[in-house]
Design a protein around this motif. Structure first.
Motif, PDB file in Angstrom:
ATOM      1  N   THR A  78       0.850  -1.205   0.000  1.00  0.00           N
ATOM      2  CA  THR A  78       0.000   0.000   0.000  1.00  0.00           C
ATOM      3  C   THR A  78       0.876   1.241   0.000  1.00  0.00           C
ATOM      4  O   THR A  78       1.889   1.289   0.680  1.00  0.00           O
ATOM      5  CB  THR A  78      -0.910  -0.017   1.244  1.00  0.00           C
ATOM      6  OG1 THR A  78      -1.847  -1.085   1.103  1.00  0.00           O
ATOM      7  CG2 THR A  78      -1.667   1.298   1.406  1.00  0.00           C
ATOM      8  N   ARG A  88      -3.230   3.979  -2.468  1.00  0.00           N
ATOM      9  CA  ARG A  88      -3.273   2.995  -3.553  1.00  0.00           C
ATOM     10  C   ARG A  88      -2.934   1.633  -2.984  1.00  0.00           C
ATOM     11  O   ARG A  88      -2.016   1.503  -2.172  1.00  0.00           O
ATOM     12  CB  ARG A  88      -2.225   3.329  -4.624  1.00  0.00           C
ATOM     13  CG  ARG A  88      -2.408   4.682  -5.300  1.00  0.00           C
ATOM     14  CD  ARG A  88      -1.376   4.880  -6.408  1.00  0.00           C
ATOM     15  NE  ARG A  88      -1.252   6.276  -6.805  1.00  0.00           N
ATOM     16  CZ  ARG A  88      -0.104   6.954  -6.874  1.00  0.00           C
ATOM     17  NH1 ARG A  88       1.042   6.336  -6.560  1.00  0.00           N
ATOM     18  NH2 ARG A  88      -0.067   8.225  -7.225  1.00  0.00           N
ATOM     19  N   TYR A  89      -3.664   0.629  -3.433  1.00  0.00           N
ATOM     20  CA  TYR A  89      -3.331  -0.768  -3.093  1.00  0.00           C
ATOM     21  C   TYR A  89      -2.614  -1.356  -4.305  1.00  0.00           C
ATOM     22  O   TYR A  89      -3.213  -1.398  -5.400  1.00  0.00           O
ATOM     23  CB  TYR A  89      -4.582  -1.599  -2.837  1.00  0.00           C
ATOM     24  CG  TYR A  89      -5.404  -1.260  -1.617  1.00  0.00           C
ATOM     25  CD1 TYR A  89      -6.732  -1.681  -1.540  1.00  0.00           C
ATOM     26  CD2 TYR A  89      -4.896  -0.556  -0.534  1.00  0.00           C
ATOM     27  CE1 TYR A  89      -7.524  -1.408  -0.435  1.00  0.00           C
ATOM     28  CE2 TYR A  89      -5.667  -0.290   0.591  1.00  0.00           C
ATOM     29  CZ  TYR A  89      -6.985  -0.706   0.622  1.00  0.00           C
ATOM     30  OH  TYR A  89      -7.759  -0.439   1.723  1.00  0.00           O
ATOM     31  N   TYR A  92      -3.098   0.594  -7.451  1.00  0.00           N
ATOM     32  CA  TYR A  92      -4.450   0.941  -7.924  1.00  0.00           C
ATOM     33  C   TYR A  92      -5.067   1.982  -6.977  1.00  0.00           C
ATOM     34  O   TYR A  92      -5.129   1.748  -5.762  1.00  0.00           O
ATOM     35  CB  TYR A  92      -5.342  -0.292  -7.978  1.00  0.00           C
ATOM     36  CG  TYR A  92      -4.903  -1.295  -9.027  1.00  0.00           C
ATOM     37  CD1 TYR A  92      -4.181  -2.433  -8.679  1.00  0.00           C
ATOM     38  CD2 TYR A  92      -5.177  -1.097 -10.383  1.00  0.00           C
ATOM     39  CE1 TYR A  92      -3.764  -3.351  -9.641  1.00  0.00           C
ATOM     40  CE2 TYR A  92      -4.763  -2.007 -11.352  1.00  0.00           C
ATOM     41  CZ  TYR A  92      -4.058  -3.131 -10.974  1.00  0.00           C
ATOM     42  OH  TYR A  92      -3.636  -4.036 -11.927  1.00  0.00           O
ATOM     43  N   PRO A  93      -5.555   3.114  -7.473  1.00  0.00           N
ATOM     44  CA  PRO A  93      -6.155   4.138  -6.613  1.00  0.00           C
ATOM     45  C   PRO A  93      -7.356   3.587  -5.861  1.00  0.00           C
ATOM     46  O   PRO A  93      -8.180   2.859  -6.450  1.00  0.00           O
ATOM     47  CB  PRO A  93      -6.579   5.236  -7.590  1.00  0.00           C
ATOM     48  CG  PRO A  93      -5.717   5.037  -8.795  1.00  0.00           C
ATOM     49  CD  PRO A  93      -5.507   3.562  -8.901  1.00  0.00           C
TER      50      PRO A  93
END
Ligand code: SDX
Length: 458
Positions: A78, A88-89, A92-93
């Motif tokens: 993260t 973001r993970y 990915y936002p």
């Protein structure tokens, strides 16, 4: 001049700190590690150890209570930018995952680093679905709690107890054992959480329904009564799916740090996750969503907000629960999503006085210099509790919902720690400030009579 030998840090250094110890006049060159993906920079604390006044000294340490400026690990799971309000993970936002992904898809992503293919996702959800049952003895264990036991205390205890049902889980170096433990924990946390809820309500436990999705099944185990099949409100299912995603991970927060530290002793993951639940229980951490509702109840009416705010600013330690964050010095991106979710949910259940108090509290706080100067903005917990309450979850159950979701992040971080060759058992140093050596001289009355009387007194 002698120089600190740079540690055998992997990769070429990109610059160095030139340190001069004015106590000895010695200079040291401490390499600055290659920056992380988003530019995080650090030095190795161990590179300071050679800085001494004399060879028999332990060497220089860093002193950082509460780890305000200490990177305890390298992690690819993260990324948070507290100033820009970015979360973001695996790149990915959070806004896109919350809108489009499912919680189990995110749980896979957090652990494996990539989004699952359809085949991977189908198999993953099948495994999770078919491990939702818990050993019948867990029911007996939970029935030992009083009716008014806090569900976080029950959850923490029952997850720790689960390690006794899976002794092979301690084989943490075996990838297959790690996998089945991760599946079992993700699958059984909702069941345990629902059982805790039903015990407190004095209702019979509802078993998992394998025809339902992860969230629908959880709501079924919580709320099903005499109907043969539980029909969850789709608004609540969507809301819970999004809230689980938002709460799934948050880099090195207090509870994740607890899971990593406890897990670094190579204990089984059930015990490590129980440590995370214990940390999350605290009102400064996951317990804040419960504390927000208590705060709103205490305020009671919008007209009482100015006096309450003055109380917070009075410096007597009273906090505006749901505000502030160690990392976010701007609006918590999750809070923005939760606030919109609250609007959607309250369109269904109706805006109530508590939401009106929360909205007014936020409006006033965001315009008050006390909060602005301290960069105190609403965090994920500020609105979450209002949604959970609108879904008829009791206030002391809110953090249980946080724990169900954060189990995905805890387990991903736990496995990343185990696979990190630089990690070993967590054992910080200290700056000792106690007495120097001194001889034992008891202050007790050692006469025989006194001892006998003392025994009776005990
Ligand atoms: C979570 O770490 C994570 O990622 C956590 C989390 C996650 O997903 O895992 O995001 C989840 O835990 C969110 C935080 C939930 N907690 C709360 O809402 C409780 C209220 N918030 C505070 O207790 C506090 O803001 C913390 C604990 C969240 C952060 O504390 P810090 O970073 O240690 O900040 P601080 O206590 O040093 O505060 C700095 C100043 C102080 O004032 P001064 O002493 O400088 O005058 O701000 C003040 C604090 O008194 N302050 C507050 C406040 N939070 C900080 N004043 C009033 N109300 C508040 N909420």
């Amino acid at each position: 001049m002698s120089k600190a030998e740079p540690s055998a840090a992997a990769g070429a250094s990109t610059g160095a700190l030139e340190i001069k110890d004015t106590r000895t006049g010695t200079g040291y060159s401490v390499p600055i590690l290659p920056p992380g993906t988003e530019g995080d920079t650090a030095i190795r604390a161990m590179d300071l150890r050679p800085i001494k006044q004399s060879p028999d000294e332990f060497g220089l340490m860093t002193y950082d209570p509460a780890f305000m400026n200490t990177a305890s690990c390298k992690s690819a799971i993260t990324f948070i930018d507290g100033d820009k309000g970015i979360l973001r993970y695996r790149g990915y936002p959070i806004e896109q995952l919350a809108e489009k992904a499912s919680f189990l898809e995110v749980a896979w992503l957090l652990r494996n680093g990539e989004l699952p293919t359809q085949a991977e996702y189908t198999d993953w959800t099948h495994q999770i679905t078919y491990h939702t049952y818990v050993h019948e003895n867990i029911k007996t264990f939970l029935q030992g709690f009083r009716y008014d036991a806090h569900p976080m205390s029950m959850l923490c205890s029952s997850v720790a107890a689960m390690s006794s049902f899976y002794p092979s889980a301690k084989n943490i170096q075996d990838p297959a054992e790690r996998h089945i433990s991760i599946v079992r924990l993700l699958a059984k946390l909702p069941t345990l959480a629902a059982f805790c809820y039903r015990h407190v309500k004095g209702l019979p436990f509802i078993y998992p329904d394998n025809d339902l999705s992860y969230v629908e099944n959880f709501l079924s185990m919580v709320a099903r009564m005499t109907e043969p099949k539980y029909e969850a409100n789709p608004i609540f299912v969507k809301a819970l799916e999004v809230l689980f995603i938002l709460h799934a991970d948050h880099e090195q927060n207090c509870s994740t740090n607890a899971v990593r530290a406890v897990g670094s002793s190579h204990v089984d993951p059930f015990s490590a996750v129980a440590a995370g639940i214990a940390a999350l229980y605290g009102p400064l951490h996951g317990g804040a969503n419960e504390a927000v509702l208590h705060m709103i109840k205490e305020i009671g009416d919008k007209k009482n907000i100015p006096a309450f705010i003055e109380g917070v600013k009075g410096g007597k330690g009273q906090k505006l629960m749901g505000f502030g964050h160690r990392v976010y010095k701007s609006y918590d991106p999750r809070a923005r999503i939760v606030k919109k979710l609250a609007d959607d949910v309250f369109k269904v259940v109706g805006v109530d006085r508590d939401l009106e108090i929360a909205l007014e509290l936020e409006r006033i706080a965001l315009s008050d210099d006390y909060f602005i100067s301290r960069k105190l903005y609403p965090n994920v917990d500020f609105y979450t509790g209002l949604i959970y309450r609108s879904m008829a979850f009791p206030t002391d159950f809110f953090t249980v919902l946080f724990a169900v979701a954060r189990t995905a992040g805890w387990l991903s971080q736990w496995e990343e720690m185990l696979n990190d060759k630089e990690q070993k058992i967590a054992r910080p140093r200290q700056i000792y400030t106690g007495y120097g050596e001194r001889p034992y001289q008891s202050k007790l009355d050692h006469s025989v009579g006194a001892q006998r009387k003392d025994a009776v007194r005990k």
